[in-house]
Structures are given as structure tokens and as C-alpha cells.
Design an enzyme around this catalytic site. Structure first.
Site, short mmCIF file in Angstrom:
data_model
loop_
_atom_site.label_atom_id
_atom_site.label_comp_id
_atom_site.label_asym_id
_atom_site.label_seq_id
_atom_site.Cartn_x
_atom_site.Cartn_y
_atom_site.Cartn_z
N ASP A 241 0.86 -1.20 0.00
CA ASP A 241 0.00 0.00 0.00
C ASP A 241 0.89 1.25 0.00
OD1 ASP A 241 -2.52 1.31 -0.04
OD2 ASP A 241 -2.35 1.69 2.08
N ASP B 19 2.15 6.70 5.22
CA ASP B 19 0.79 7.26 5.30
C ASP B 19 0.68 8.02 6.61
OD1 ASP B 19 0.01 6.11 2.91
OD2 ASP B 19 -1.52 4.80 3.79
N ARG C 265 1.60 10.09 -5.44
CA ARG C 265 1.78 10.55 -4.04
C ARG C 265 3.26 10.76 -3.69
NH1 ARG C 265 -2.36 6.48 -0.81
NH2 ARG C 265 -4.19 6.91 -2.10
#
Ligand code: NAG
Ligand code: NAG
Ligand code: NAG
Length: 324
Positions: A162, A166, A213
Site C-alpha cells: 500500500d 501514510d 503521491r
């Protein structure tokens, strides 16, 4: 020593051989940037130094209530696949030399404060076929929720299922520096909140062969990005989503598609960014005169942009002389 800490020291020390180490290289270094505010980010400074080589010892020490400097010696395999070691407040987790870290898993920080994660390689939850999009298994390298004073420095983060980093749900006072962030789809996300709180410094990182990102910030109060090098990025580079304010200084973008993007309510001010073979959006000034001034919060040094493609790859990621 208080009785409680003697007890916890005994309990923690029992099943493992903890080297009675008094110091280690750079283990007590404190964070700069936004992580230096709000009381500062010192991690386990002042606490015991322990060395771990096995997953169960890493899990146990990371969950302790006392401040600890936890040296990770060698590559520790996380089990089950994708397991994120929960880390409690006042810890420094530091790799010993350039080849230590965690594979097939990572770290999870939820509602904690004052944590440093340095000099580690974290990799290996991307299974090579099914989980590139990150929809199957939320296997992050470092996931931080609702926490303050976090410093993520000098790590090599690559090939996870993932996100590599984060920072979610109002996580605040964070510095992300000197990391090598490479060969990955969704590199570094900030947000998952409707509040506009997060203040994050992102400097001297090497983003290499990633897709999207780099980072994407949603509703960041202040994002200060400087001395970063972005190379071979297929999706997009810096993205100001929601009400994010980004101050982007001395950055070098090479072969990056959509290097700097503001969403409809994002604001961006740039100061000396260099582009080499970059197509797509370059939003250099979006209500730039309303963007914050980083110098009002802390002092910092901008690199010569022409040195960035040499110096940033060389100085990023785990180093032989740290944590030893
Ligand atoms: C956020 O963290 C604080 C501790 O810093 C805790 O008291 C609070 O319950 C947490 N909130 C959520 C939504 O997890
Ligand atoms: C660029 O990145 C892609 C992955 O996004 C990778 O497959 C490719 O080999 C990289 N190219 C170079 C020149 O590094
Ligand atoms: C930056 O450094 C100067 C000189 O040491 C000092 O006067 C100033 O207060 C510092 N600024 C911040 C925001 O800490």
C-alpha cells in the site's frame, strides 16, 4: 530508578540478551523542522538502549511504556505477511548500519507522540502481482494515525503493498527527511481528515521510480518541502489536495509527469524549483502570496539546486555509521 521502571526493566530483559550498551552513533539526535516544535521530537533519548534481532523482541520493546532507543540489528522478517509493529510513545527505532530493517511488514503508530524511525530498510509486502494498487491488504511501511511529533529519517522504503508513508487523521508536527522512497506505486500520502491541522516538513528525500503521491497532501495546514529530488515518476509529484498549503523550495524534478499540482482549493508557493524533461502540470504559484513562511517557525538551510541530483541520492537512506 523507580520501582516501576526496575520491574519493567526486569520483565523486558528476561527472555532476551539485551546488550548493556551505553551509547550508539546518532541514537540521541533530535528532529529538525516541524517535528522540532511542540516540545520537540527526541524519541527514546534518555531511556535505555536495547538491541533486537528478532520480531518478538521488537514488538515487545516497541510496546513498552518507558522511553527506549531500540537498535534493530539485521533484517527482521514480519509475520504474518504485512504485519505492522505497533509503536508506543517515546521511542527511537534505529537500524544498525546500512543493512538493518524490517521485511514483509512495517510500523504502525496510532494516537502516540514523540517517535523517531531512522536508518531502516522497510520493504517486501508487494507480492509482485496482486497488490500493486494497494486494494488487497493495507500493507504500509510506516502508517501514522492521530499522532504528534514524529520524525522519519534516513530510511529506505520500497516495494510495499500500500503506502510507503501514510500520515493520517490529523497527525501533526512531523518531519520526513533523507529517506530513499523508491520503486513503488503509492509513495507518500498525508490526510484522511476533514480538519486542516497537519504541519509537516519534508526535506532531502530521494523519490525514485515511483508512481503517485510524492507526496499527496490532503488538507495539510502547512507542508514545507525543500531539497528533495524526484526522478522517474510516472503518475504525479507534489499534489496539494483539499485545503492544503504547500511551500516548495529548491527541488529538482527529473523525468516527472505532472511534477507540481494544486487541486481546486489548494495553494502553492514555489521558490527555485528545477525541471528536467518534465511534462504535464507545473502549478508554481497558486495564491502563492497567501502561503505560510517556514522561517517564521524554524531555521533551515536550502541546498544549491544543482547539487541536489548528486547529494540527495548519496545522503539518503540507511548509513553504515549510524546506530552502531
Ligand atoms: C487521538 O489521540 C489521543 C491521544 O493523543 C487520544 O486521546 C484520542 O482518543 C485519539 N483519538 C482517536 C479518534 O483515536
Ligand atoms: C522508472 O520507473 C518504472 C516504475 O515506475 C520502472 O519500471 C522503470 O524501470 C524506471 N526507469 C528507470 C530508468 O529507472
Ligand atoms: C533563526 O536563527 C536566528 C539566529 O540564530 C534567530 O534569531 C531566530 O530566532 C531563529 N528563528 C527561528 C524561527 O527560530
Amino acid at each position: 530508578m523507580r520501582v516501576a521502571s526496575v520491574l519493567s526493566a526486569l520483565l523486558l530483559a528476561a527472555p532476551t540478551v539485551v546488550t548493556a550498551q551505553q551509547s550508539c552513533a546518532e541514537c540521541e539526535v533530535e528532529a529538525h523542522g516541524f517535528a522540532s516544535l511542540n516540545g520537540g521530537t527526541t524519541g527514546g533519548k534518555g531511556g535505555r538502549i536495547v538491541t533486537v534481532k528478532k520480531l518478538d523482541d521488537l514488538i515487545r520493546f516497541a510496546a513498552a511504556t518507558e522511553p527506549l532507543i531500540i537498535r534493530v540489528d539485521g533484517m527482521i522478517k514480519a509475520k504474518p505477511f504485512g504485519f505492522e509493529v505497533p509503536v508506543k510513545s517515546h521511542k527511537t527505532i534505529i537500524g544498525v548500519g546500512s543493512k538493518s530493517g524490517v521485511e514483509t511488514g512495517g510500523f504502525n503508530i496510532n494516537s502516540q507522540t514523540n517517535i523517531i524511525i531512522r536508518n531502516l530498510k522497510i520493504h517486501g509486502t508487494y507480492d509482485g502481482k496482486n497488490n500493486w494498487a494497494g486494494k488487497e491488504g493495507d500493507y504500509d511501511a510506516i502508517q501514522v494515525d492521530n499522532s504528534t511529533n514524529i520524525w522519519i529519517d534516513g530510511n529506505h522504503l520500497t516495494g510495499m503493498g500500500d503506502g510507503l508513508i501514510d500520515l493520517r487523521r490529523d497527525t501533526d508536527y512531523v518531519t520526513v527527511s533523507k529517506n530513499r522512497i523508491e520503486k513503488h506505486n503509492k509513495a507518500f500520502g498525508i490526510g484522511w481528515t476533514t480538519n486542516v491541522i497537519s504541519k509537516i516538513t519534508i526535506n532531502d528525500n530521494f523519490f525514485h521510480s515511483t508512481n503517485v503521491r510524492n507526496p499527496s497532501g490532503d488538507n495539510m495546514k502547512y507542508g514545507h518541502l525543500y531539497n528533495n529530488y524526484y526522478r522517474n515518476i510516472t503518475g504525479y509529484g507534489n499534489y496539494a489536495r483539499g485545503k492544503s498549503q504547500l511551500l516548495i523550495e529548491t527541488s529538482y524534478f527529473e523525468d516527472v509527469f505532472d511534477p507540481i499540482v494544486a487541486g481546486p482549493n489548494g495553494r502553492i508557493k514555489t521558490n527555485w524549483v528545477k525541471f528536467k524533461r518534465c511534462d504535464g502540470e507545473k502549478h508554481l504559484d497558486v495564491q502563492g502570496d497567501t502561503v505560510f513562511r517556514a522561517a517564521d517557525f524554524y531555521n533551515y538551510t536550502l541546498a544549491d539546486p544543482y547539487d541536489i541530483p548528486i547529494d540527495v541520492p548519496y545522503n539518503s537512506g540507511p548509513k553504515e555509521d549510524i546506530g552502531v
